[in-house]
Design a protein around this motif. Structure first.
Motif, PDB file in Angstrom:
ATOM      1  N   PHE A 162       0.829  -1.210   0.000  1.00 59.65           N
ATOM      2  CA  PHE A 162       0.000   0.000   0.000  1.00 59.65           C
ATOM      3  C   PHE A 162       0.865   1.263   0.000  1.00 59.65           C
ATOM      4  N   ALA A 163       2.094   1.154   0.507  1.00 57.37           N
ATOM      5  CA  ALA A 163       3.021   2.285   0.381  1.00 57.37           C
ATOM      6  C   ALA A 163       3.383   2.509  -1.083  1.00 57.37           C
ATOM      7  N   TYR A 164       3.587   1.410  -1.835  1.00 55.18           N
ATOM      8  CA  TYR A 164       3.822   1.529  -3.272  1.00 55.18           C
ATOM      9  C   TYR A 164       2.686   2.290  -3.951  1.00 55.18           C
ATOM     10  N   ALA A 165       1.444   1.962  -3.579  1.00 54.47           N
ATOM     11  CA  ALA A 165       0.270   2.535  -4.235  1.00 54.47           C
ATOM     12  C   ALA A 165       0.219   4.050  -4.103  1.00 54.47           C
ATOM     13  N   LEU A 166       0.700   4.573  -2.974  1.00 54.13           N
ATOM     14  CA  LEU A 166       0.726   6.028  -2.791  1.00 54.13           C
ATOM     15  C   LEU A 166       2.005   6.654  -3.331  1.00 54.13           C
ATOM     16  N   ASN A 167       3.112   5.927  -3.212  1.00 62.64           N
ATOM     17  CA  ASN A 167       4.421   6.500  -3.528  1.00 62.64           C
ATOM     18  C   ASN A 167       4.605   6.819  -5.006  1.00 62.64           C
ATOM     19  N   PHE A 168       4.256   5.899  -5.889  1.00 67.55           N
ATOM     20  CA  PHE A 168       4.578   6.098  -7.305  1.00 67.55           C
ATOM     21  C   PHE A 168       3.808   7.252  -7.938  1.00 67.55           C
ATOM     22  N   PRO A 169       2.501   7.442  -7.659  1.00 68.63           N
ATOM     23  CA  PRO A 169       1.849   8.652  -8.182  1.00 68.63           C
ATOM     24  C   PRO A 169       2.469   9.937  -7.641  1.00 68.63           C
ATOM     25  N   ILE A 170       2.869   9.922  -6.355  1.00 74.19           N
ATOM     26  CA  ILE A 170       3.511  11.111  -5.782  1.00 74.19           C
ATOM     27  C   ILE A 170       4.803  11.423  -6.531  1.00 74.19           C
ATOM     28  N   GLN A 171       5.599  10.388  -6.804  1.00 76.46           N
ATOM     29  CA  GLN A 171       6.873  10.601  -7.496  1.00 76.46           C
ATOM     30  C   GLN A 171       6.672  11.167  -8.898  1.00 76.46           C
ATOM     31  N   LYS A 172       5.713  10.626  -9.629  1.00 79.57           N
ATOM     32  CA  LYS A 172       5.477  11.122 -10.993  1.00 79.57           C
ATOM     33  C   LYS A 172       4.965  12.561 -10.969  1.00 79.57           C
ATOM     34  N   PHE A 173       4.144  12.874  -9.974  1.00 75.63           N
ATOM     35  CA  PHE A 173       3.632  14.229  -9.782  1.00 75.63           C
ATOM     36  C   PHE A 173       4.777  15.217  -9.566  1.00 75.63           C
ATOM     37  N   LEU A 174       5.731  14.848  -8.701  1.00 74.12           N
ATOM     38  CA  LEU A 174       6.855  15.727  -8.400  1.00 74.12           C
ATOM     39  C   LEU A 174       7.860  15.779  -9.554  1.00 74.12           C
ATOM     40  N   GLN A 175       8.111  14.640 -10.201  1.00 74.66           N
ATOM     41  CA  GLN A 175       9.066  14.593 -11.307  1.00 74.66           C
ATOM     42  C   GLN A 175       8.631  15.472 -12.467  1.00 74.66           C
ATOM     43  N   ALA A 176       7.343  15.466 -12.767  1.00 76.46           N
ATOM     44  CA  ALA A 176       6.842  16.255 -13.898  1.00 76.46           C
ATOM     45  C   ALA A 176       7.136  17.736 -13.727  1.00 76.46           C
ATOM     46  N   LEU A 222       7.795   5.908   5.659  1.00 75.95           N
ATOM     47  CA  LEU A 222       8.427   7.186   5.957  1.00 75.95           C
ATOM     48  C   LEU A 222       8.649   8.000   4.684  1.00 75.95           C
ATOM     49  N   ILE A 223       9.013   7.332   3.586  1.00 80.55           N
ATOM     50  CA  ILE A 223       9.178   8.021   2.302  1.00 80.55           C
ATOM     51  C   ILE A 223       7.857   8.647   1.863  1.00 80.55           C
ATOM     52  N   VAL A 224       6.776   7.865   1.941  1.00 82.70           N
ATOM     53  CA  VAL A 224       5.450   8.372   1.535  1.00 82.70           C
ATOM     54  C   VAL A 224       5.043   9.564   2.387  1.00 82.70           C
ATOM     55  N   ILE A 225       5.177   9.447   3.701  1.00 83.70           N
ATOM     56  CA  ILE A 225       4.752  10.513   4.615  1.00 83.70           C
ATOM     57  C   ILE A 225       5.580  11.782   4.389  1.00 83.70           C
ATOM     58  N   GLY A 226       6.902  11.624   4.195  1.00 84.90           N
ATOM     59  CA  GLY A 226       7.760  12.786   3.965  1.00 84.90           C
ATOM     60  C   GLY A 226       7.383  13.545   2.701  1.00 84.90           C
ATOM     61  N   GLN A 227       7.112  12.818   1.628  1.00 83.89           N
ATOM     62  CA  GLN A 227       6.743  13.467   0.358  1.00 83.89           C
ATOM     63  C   GLN A 227       5.378  14.133   0.455  1.00 83.89           C
ATOM     64  N   LEU A 228       4.427  13.484   1.125  1.00 77.84           N
ATOM     65  CA  LEU A 228       3.096  14.074   1.284  1.00 77.84           C
ATOM     66  C   LEU A 228       3.150  15.367   2.095  1.00 77.84           C
ATOM     67  N   LEU A 229       3.946  15.363   3.153  1.00 80.15           N
ATOM     68  CA  LEU A 229       4.066  16.574   3.971  1.00 80.15           C
ATOM     69  C   LEU A 229       4.613  17.727   3.137  1.00 80.15           C
ATOM     70  N   ILE A 231       4.271  18.161  -0.124  1.00 83.34           N
ATOM     71  CA  ILE A 231       3.229  18.604  -1.063  1.00 83.34           C
ATOM     72  C   ILE A 231       2.153  19.397  -0.345  1.00 83.34           C
ATOM     73  N   PHE A 232       1.681  18.912   0.805  1.00 83.63           N
ATOM     74  CA  PHE A 232       0.594  19.579   1.520  1.00 83.63           C
ATOM     75  C   PHE A 232       1.024  20.932   2.079  1.00 83.63           C
ATOM     76  N   VAL A 233       2.279  21.053   2.513  1.00 80.96           N
ATOM     77  CA  VAL A 233       2.752  22.303   3.108  1.00 80.96           C
ATOM     78  C   VAL A 233       3.056  23.345   2.039  1.00 80.96           C
ATOM     79  N   THR A 234       3.745  22.943   0.965  1.00 79.31           N
ATOM     80  CA  THR A 234       4.170  23.904  -0.064  1.00 79.31           C
ATOM     81  C   THR A 234       3.125  24.135  -1.150  1.00 79.31           C
ATOM     82  N   LYS A 235       2.118  23.259  -1.233  1.00 82.46           N
ATOM     83  CA  LYS A 235       1.113  23.292  -2.309  1.00 82.46           C
ATOM     84  C   LYS A 235       1.739  23.053  -3.677  1.00 82.46           C
ATOM     85  N   SER A 236       3.032  22.715  -3.706  1.00 82.87           N
ATOM     86  CA  SER A 236       3.755  22.399  -4.933  1.00 82.87           C
ATOM     87  C   SER A 236       3.568  23.469  -6.001  1.00 82.87           C
ATOM     88  N   ASP A 237       3.724  24.737  -5.564  1.00 84.91           N
ATOM     89  CA  ASP A 237       3.637  25.895  -6.478  1.00 84.91           C
ATOM     90  C   ASP A 237       2.309  25.957  -7.232  1.00 84.91           C
TER      91      ASP A 237
END
Length: 480
Positions: A162-176, A222-229, A231-237
């Motif tokens: 389930f960490a995989y399920a959240l992690n990979f969309p987050i990574q593609k979102f940030l990479q783009a 921990l990787i998933v939680i760190g990336q989500l924090l 995104i939620f704090v910075t709103k990713s521009d």
């Protein structure tokens, strides 16, 4: 006339020289853009891959059965889930990258949420594979001892799914968006934590496989939680505008593209992992399984370099096509191909130079180390081929060719390569070396086909299709 004749060639020569210098400068500038994305992406990929690899290394220091259990679970069960999740999440590389290039920033957050819905549902569907992994592994020829040990470890690793399920969309979102540095920092911190806790729980306290599972699950979350924090704090521009009901719209079409992406990448990702399963059917399989697992471990670390370039070229191609710049997309493909091949040659030389030494980093068994050294030449060839092949797959993802490449993979890998490997390994009794040699033939064929397709691509047409794709996937709805 003589003077004019003498100056003519000189002017042509100067013009060609200026053109060559301009090309070199353009190559250097594109290299900088690629490395700015690829460098942190490679570091992130190595750190995240090292989580499983370190766990496997610590398990090998406990015993041969523990190493086999972690290796088979990582390669087959978690490997299957990793391939599915990474593949389905890769639909975002096409959509987010092209939307970002087109200036539709707010669409990225909606796309990520749609991918979460799809991948979390997929994770629930994959849970039975973890639960029933012992009989599944036995069907594929693993021994009862290895199957039961790997199956027990797989049960403990369900949270990672389930960490995989959240992690990979987050990574593609940030990479783009080119936000790769933050992923690198988070992964580095987690890797340090993972190494310490692995030593503490597996070796010092002596919890063995249960300790390995606890640490690996904690690290991925921990990787998933760190990336989500972040995104939620910075709103990713502006790319993140909170949770939206639009995440549940257009799901059917989104699932279709996600499945095409998953099929393409899974067929690639599972291909060499099948080596571990097939080796389990050889006589006295424990030594060849461990030896191939060590080689796959090394190959996996090297593949993280190619995976970084895969991510970088996918972003570059999708961004440039999204902004309608076909020429820049084409030139970026040339630059990344040359760069990755040079790196592949260097890595190949390192494997050959250290083949008598690196096996002892992963095992205390002399038999396993000797078998690993025998396989090092095949590992070196695979490392070279895998320097270019994943990069071309990244081009395919950036351009949206997932369905085409999936068919190519089926033909090259599973109709040509895999049967050739089984024929050489069992019919001609070449063992693990024969299996691997046949499968290398499939990689060669697939690489040749992808090079040919990339060479004849009409990039202006691809830019127009990218514009159409951005409109199709709800640009106006997302902006509202």
């Amino acid at each position: 006339m003589a003077m004019d004749d003498s100056k003519g060639p000189l002017l042509v020569s100067n013009g060609e020289e200026r053109e060559d210098l301009g090309l070199v400068k353009e190559f250097g500038e594109e290299s900088k853009r690629l490395w700015k994305l690829a460098g942190p992406a490679i570091f992130t990929a190595i750190c995240q891959y090292s989580l499983g690899a370190l766990t496997q290394t610590f398990a090998g220091l406990v015993g041969e059965l523990d190493l086999a259990a972690v290796s088979v679970e990582n390669s087959v069960i978690a490997g299957l889930a990793f391939g599915v999740m990474l593949g389905m999440g890769s639909a975002l590389e096409t959509l987010c990258g092209q939307a970002y290039g087109a200036g539709r920033l707010r669409m990225l957050g909606v796309y990520m949420q749609r991918s979460w819905v799809i991948l979390l549902t997929t994770a629930c569907l994959l849970v039975p594979i973890y639960v029933w992994s012992p009989p599944i592994l036995k069907v594929f020829g693993e021994t009862t001892e290895i199957s039961n040990a790997a199956g027990k470890f797989a049960l403990w690793m369900i949270p990672q799914l389930f960490a995989y399920a959240l992690n990979f969309p987050i990574q593609k979102f940030l990479q783009a968006q080119g936000k790769v540095i933050v992923m690198a920092w988070i992964s580095a911190v987690v890797l340090v934590e993972h190494a310490f806790l692995s030593w503490l729980l597996i070796l010092k306290i002596g919890w063995g496989l249960p300790g390995a599972a606890i640490v690996l699950n904690i690290s991925w979350w921990l990787i998933v939680i760190g990336q989500l924090l972040y995104i939620f704090v910075t709103k990713s521009d502006g790319a993140w505008n909170g949770f939206s009901r639009l995440a549940f719209s257009d799901l059917f079409g989104f699932v279709k593209l996600s499945l095409a992406s998953a099929l393409m990448l899974c067929l690639e990702f599972w291909y060499l992992m099948v080596l571990v399963v097939i080796a389990g059917r050889l006589p006295n399989p424990l030594v060849p399984v461990d030896a191939i697992s060590i080689c796959m471990n090394i190959n996996g670390w090297d593949a993280m370099i190619a995976l970084g370039f895969n991510a970088a070229i996918s972003v570059r191609v999708s961004n440039e096509l999204g902004s309608g710049n076909a020429k820049a997309a084409k030139f970026s493909v040339v630059v990344v191909s040359v760069t990755s091949v040079i790196i592949g040659v260097v890595c190949m030389g390192i494997v050959l130079a250290t083949r008598d030494y690196f096996p002892h980093l992963f095992t205390t068994s002399e038999a396993v180390a000797a078998e690993t050294t025998k396989l090092a030449t095949l590992l070196a060839i695979t490392v070279l081929l895998n320097s270019l092949q994943p990069v071309l797959s990244g081009v395919a993802v950036g351009a949206g060719w997932q369905s085409i490449v999936a068919y190519i993979n089926i033909g090259c890998y599973y109709i040509v390569g895999l049967p050739a490997g089984i024929l050489l390994g069992f019919t001609f009794a070449f063992g693990a070396e024969g299996i691997w040699s046949g499968m290398i033939g499939g990689i060669c064929l697939q690489t040749i086909v992808l090079v040919a397709i990339t060479s004849i691509t009409n990039w202006n047409k691809e830019a127009k299709e990218a514009e159409s794709r951005v409109r199709k996937w709800g640009g106006s709805a997302a902006e509202q």
